[in-house]
Design a protein around this motif. Sequence first.
Motif: not given
Length: 383
Positions: A1, A3, A20-24, A26, A29, A67
């Motif tokens: 994840m 940071t 690099h994808p953000d897992h929070k 969807t 990136r 985000r």
Amino acid sequence: MLTDTKIAAIKPPEKGQQEHPDHKVTGLRLRVGAGGAKTWTLRRRVREKVLNRKLGTYPAMKLAAARIAAEKLIEALERDGSGAGIDRTFRAAAEAWIEAKKRPDGIRRQLEMHVLPEWGERKLGDIKRAEVRELIQGLEGEVLPNRVLATIKTIFGYAISQDWLEASPADRIEPPNKEKARDRVLAMGEVARVWNAATLLGYPVGPWVQMLILTAQRRSEVAGMRWVDLDLDAATWTITASDTKAKRAHLVPLSPTAVEIIKAMPVVGDYVFSTTARGPIRGFAKSKRLLDQWLESKGSGLTEPWRFHDLRRSAATHMVRLGIPELVVSRVLNHRVQGVTGQVYALHSYAPEKRHALDAWAAEVDQAVNGVRGGNVVSIGRK
């Protein structure tokens, strides 16, 4: 994840780009290029299309901000399928509202004069409540702030109805309290201090302020002065009916001082006072702040609050003090003329009397600025 610590440690690839994808959130990136640039993007399927939208760059936009921006864009995409509303500027929203509601030209001029210089290219969603309040508080007059606030509220309301905005930053902002009729008249010493401070400001604000003093016309009318409306050989300025508050054409005789100032102006477009070569000078509140700063820096600040419109009232008051009949002063100010004959022939009626009045006023300004009587030409560069 992802940071912020991990993002700062990411090294660029030797070539091409890495995502690099953000897992929070969807679809959010972080795209890292070989040159080291780190860009936030949102990849999202909308109906039959996959959209890729840039959100910002790291580290200017941290992970938390990325985000939030991604979630706002996702909401917009779900509403209208394109996300166009999230990027729509205040100018674009205002133009769409004017076109849809067939608003009069006066509304457009109001926005161009008082709102678009500040917010024209701002995204609708980026304008904050505090900025609305600051803009309204910076407007002068008894009626203008209320009218501008009403227009702003209506535009934001229209944007909400079109799903370009979720909430209006102008909601629950009350119209300014109606002010008492102003009677502020600057003494001649104060007029001289304003004149001298204006000299320090330089083009275009400084000469514009001096023309406010000499012509006794409204600030928007002086700001809108066009070269085509001037006849410097005849020393006249004709304000067209569409450019006056009264909607009447108005002939303003120019004193030798005023002609001297205008002849010293650079020609950078259609307008005498301009910063863009495409339109007239804007941002009166900012100009007033600059002028007050110069006054304070020279230790010559005015003891009582004052506004640009007070210069017009002061000129009229002092002309009466100099023995100019009130009827003539009224014609200088382009106040309402009674009777059909007076309205039809108002443009050239009382022209000699108006010239005498404005020449006498210029001579009074000359004495206040330079301490000498006997002429009506004020040396522009003297302080």
